[in-house]
Design a protein around this motif. Structure first.
Motif, PDB file in Angstrom:
ATOM      1  N   ALA A  62      -7.844  -3.235   0.123  1.00 50.91           N
ATOM      2  CA  ALA A  62      -7.996  -2.465  -1.114  1.00 50.91           C
ATOM      3  C   ALA A  62      -9.457  -2.319  -1.537  1.00 50.91           C
ATOM      4  O   ALA A  62      -9.753  -1.614  -2.500  1.00 50.91           O
ATOM      5  CB  ALA A  62      -7.204  -3.120  -2.244  1.00 50.91           C
ATOM      6  N   ARG A  67       0.836  -1.207   0.000  1.00 48.61           N
ATOM      7  CA  ARG A  67       0.000   0.000   0.000  1.00 48.61           C
ATOM      8  C   ARG A  67       0.862   1.244   0.000  1.00 48.61           C
ATOM      9  O   ARG A  67       0.560   2.237  -0.668  1.00 48.61           O
ATOM     10  CB  ARG A  67      -0.936  -0.020   1.210  1.00 48.61           C
ATOM     11  CG  ARG A  67      -2.045  -1.056   1.099  1.00 48.61           C
ATOM     12  CD  ARG A  67      -2.981  -1.009   2.298  1.00 48.61           C
ATOM     13  NE  ARG A  67      -3.590   0.293   2.468  1.00 48.61           N
ATOM     14  CZ  ARG A  67      -4.648   0.717   1.769  1.00 48.61           C
ATOM     15  NH1 ARG A  67      -5.183  -0.068   0.845  1.00 48.61           N
ATOM     16  NH2 ARG A  67      -5.167   1.895   1.990  1.00 48.61           N
ATOM     17  N   ALA A 126      -9.891  -0.051  -7.795  1.00 46.88           N
ATOM     18  CA  ALA A 126     -10.547  -1.295  -7.393  1.00 46.88           C
ATOM     19  C   ALA A 126     -12.024  -1.221  -7.718  1.00 46.88           C
ATOM     20  O   ALA A 126     -12.621  -0.150  -7.737  1.00 46.88           O
ATOM     21  CB  ALA A 126     -10.345  -1.523  -5.888  1.00 46.88           C
ATOM     22  N   GLN A 172     -14.056   0.733  -5.217  1.00 40.18           N
ATOM     23  CA  GLN A 172     -13.437   1.960  -4.741  1.00 40.18           C
ATOM     24  C   GLN A 172     -14.465   3.073  -4.695  1.00 40.18           C
ATOM     25  O   GLN A 172     -15.294   3.222  -5.591  1.00 40.18           O
ATOM     26  CB  GLN A 172     -12.287   2.371  -5.661  1.00 40.18           C
ATOM     27  CG  GLN A 172     -11.485   3.552  -5.136  1.00 40.18           C
ATOM     28  CD  GLN A 172     -10.309   3.843  -6.051  1.00 40.18           C
ATOM     29  OE1 GLN A 172     -10.167   3.244  -7.098  1.00 40.18           O
ATOM     30  NE2 GLN A 172      -9.487   4.764  -5.643  1.00 40.18           N
ATOM     31  N   GLY A 226      -4.697  -8.224   1.657  1.00 44.07           N
ATOM     32  CA  GLY A 226      -4.456  -7.090   0.784  1.00 44.07           C
ATOM     33  C   GLY A 226      -5.678  -6.734  -0.046  1.00 44.07           C
ATOM     34  O   GLY A 226      -5.986  -5.557  -0.248  1.00 44.07           O
ATOM     35  N   ARG A 242     -11.609  -4.848  -2.561  1.00 43.70           N
ATOM     36  CA  ARG A 242     -12.023  -5.694  -3.674  1.00 43.70           C
ATOM     37  C   ARG A 242     -12.028  -7.148  -3.214  1.00 43.70           C
ATOM     38  O   ARG A 242     -11.512  -7.489  -2.155  1.00 43.70           O
ATOM     39  CB  ARG A 242     -11.056  -5.535  -4.864  1.00 43.70           C
ATOM     40  CG  ARG A 242      -9.637  -6.021  -4.590  1.00 43.70           C
ATOM     41  CD  ARG A 242      -8.755  -5.899  -5.820  1.00 43.70           C
ATOM     42  NE  ARG A 242      -7.419  -6.416  -5.572  1.00 43.70           N
ATOM     43  CZ  ARG A 242      -7.078  -7.695  -5.694  1.00 43.70           C
ATOM     44  NH1 ARG A 242      -7.989  -8.583  -6.074  1.00 43.70           N
ATOM     45  NH2 ARG A 242      -5.851  -8.091  -5.441  1.00 43.70           N
ATOM     46  N   SER A 286       2.312   1.683  -3.511  1.00 45.88           N
ATOM     47  CA  SER A 286       1.356   2.095  -4.531  1.00 45.88           C
ATOM     48  C   SER A 286       1.009   3.569  -4.439  1.00 45.88           C
ATOM     49  O   SER A 286       0.720   4.204  -5.447  1.00 45.88           O
ATOM     50  CB  SER A 286       0.067   1.255  -4.404  1.00 45.88           C
ATOM     51  OG  SER A 286      -0.555   1.494  -3.156  1.00 45.88           O
ATOM     52  N   ARG A 287       1.054   4.136  -3.220  1.00 40.93           N
ATOM     53  CA  ARG A 287       0.704   5.546  -3.099  1.00 40.93           C
ATOM     54  C   ARG A 287       1.916   6.471  -3.177  1.00 40.93           C
ATOM     55  O   ARG A 287       1.769   7.675  -3.231  1.00 40.93           O
ATOM     56  CB  ARG A 287      -0.045   5.775  -1.788  1.00 40.93           C
ATOM     57  CG  ARG A 287       0.790   5.792  -0.533  1.00 40.93           C
ATOM     58  CD  ARG A 287      -0.003   6.390   0.627  1.00 40.93           C
ATOM     59  NE  ARG A 287       0.792   6.568   1.801  1.00 40.93           N
ATOM     60  CZ  ARG A 287       0.749   5.814   2.875  1.00 40.93           C
ATOM     61  NH1 ARG A 287      -0.068   4.770   2.892  1.00 40.93           N
ATOM     62  NH2 ARG A 287       1.499   6.058   3.929  1.00 40.93           N
TER      63      ARG A 287
END
Length: 305
Positions: free
Chosen positions: A91, A27, A278, A281, A87, A93, A30-31
């Motif tokens: 996220a 995470r 996602a 999201q 995970g 999903r 990814s950001r």
């Protein structure tokens, strides 16, 4: 409690800590894609992931004192079991069917490898020349995988798994030598190999951080597979550990390696593209989309078609 059971229980706890750390690292990666090490050092979330990795490593070290490399290392596959659904949940999903199949095949393959492992609590160690030779070969291999090129995520994950597996093999030498009453607690062998452990563990952590920029499933699967393979090579070739079952055991181990590799391929194909939202999201305003917003979005997609 027997030594083998203690090694298994400690390995389970270690895998859980590593899985939570892997999700946190993914995470964070990814950001903050493209962020350098100085920025990571200022991020408290990254330090939490480091602490989780340290907890997993400590439990792993103790497990290596009670069980051989060929038993303890494959149990690290449980990291994948916990990390993939964790995970996906964080996220927002669901875990896809392909991810479940990839995870299952990877675990089935590593389970076959575990069945072929045998041996009592470890009592053999690497000599200083052997440890230096392993360190030199590992460094060359890591440099080859970390060289710029295509698919850096999976290559960095492979390098991270190799570094972590070698660090585990060297850690076993440190723990066995340090607890051997026939020599000094902090002799040259213990201190020198401990420094190599720290170096490879750090390199493995940083390489995993960059590998997770492309998602969690495939890189973590590669790390999970490369780690026990690297450790098993050292255990079998230098520490006198053996695969049980003779030719049948070797065939089972090769079959397990093939199944695990197939699982890694499935996970690499199922990995979401970086930056793709996602399915569940929420919108950028921070709340769930209103019914009218959902209808207008659907209308725009139909218009484009």
């Amino acid at each position: 409690m027997s030594a083998a059971l203690a090694a298994v229980l400690l390995s389970l706890l270690s895998a859980l800590a590593y899985a939570t750390a892997a999700v946190a690292q993914e995470r964070l990666a990814s950001r903050s894609a493209g962020a350098g090490l100085p920025r990571l050092l200022r991020d408290r979330a990254w330090w939490w992931s480091v602490l989780l990795n340290a907890a997993g490593a400590l439990l792993h070290v103790v497990a290596l004192r009670y069980g051989p490399l060929t038993v303890v290392q494959p149990l690290g596959a449980l990291t994948l079991v916990a990390a993939v659904p964790l995970g996906a949940r964080i996220a927002g999903r669901r875990v896809s069917a392909v991810e479940w199949r990839g995870t299952g095949l990877t675990l089935l393959g590593l389970g076959a490898l575990l069945l072929t492992a045998s041996g009592p609590a470890p009592d053999d160690v690497l000599s200083v020349p052997e440890a230096l030779g392993v360190a030199a070969a590992t460094t060359a291999l890591i440099c080859a995988f970390a060289w710029p090129g295509a698919r850096p995520g999976l290559r960095h994950a492979t390098a991270s798994g190799v570094a972590s597996g070698v660090a585990s093999a060297l850690t076993q030498t440190v723990t066995v030598a340090a607890t051997d009453r026939s020599g000094p607690l902090l002799g040259a062998q213990v201190v020198g190999v401990a420094l190599l452990v720290a170096a490879f563990a750090t390199v493995g952590l940083l390489l995993a951080q960059t590998a997770y920029r492309g998602g969690l499933g495939a890189p973590l699967a590669v790390v999970t597979l490369a780690n026990p393979v690297a450790a098993a090579v050292i255990g079998v070739s230098l520490l006198g550990e053996r695969l049980r079952g003779g030719p049948v055991g070797v065939l089972l181990a090769l079959t397990g390696a093939a199944l695990a590799s197939w699982g890694v391929v499935l996970l690499s194909r199922a990995a979401p593209e970086p930056g793709r939202a996602a399915p569940t999201q929420v919108v950028a305003s921070g709340g769930p989309p209103l019914p009218g917003q959902r209808r207008r979005s659907t209308h725009r997609r139909l218009t484009r078609l």
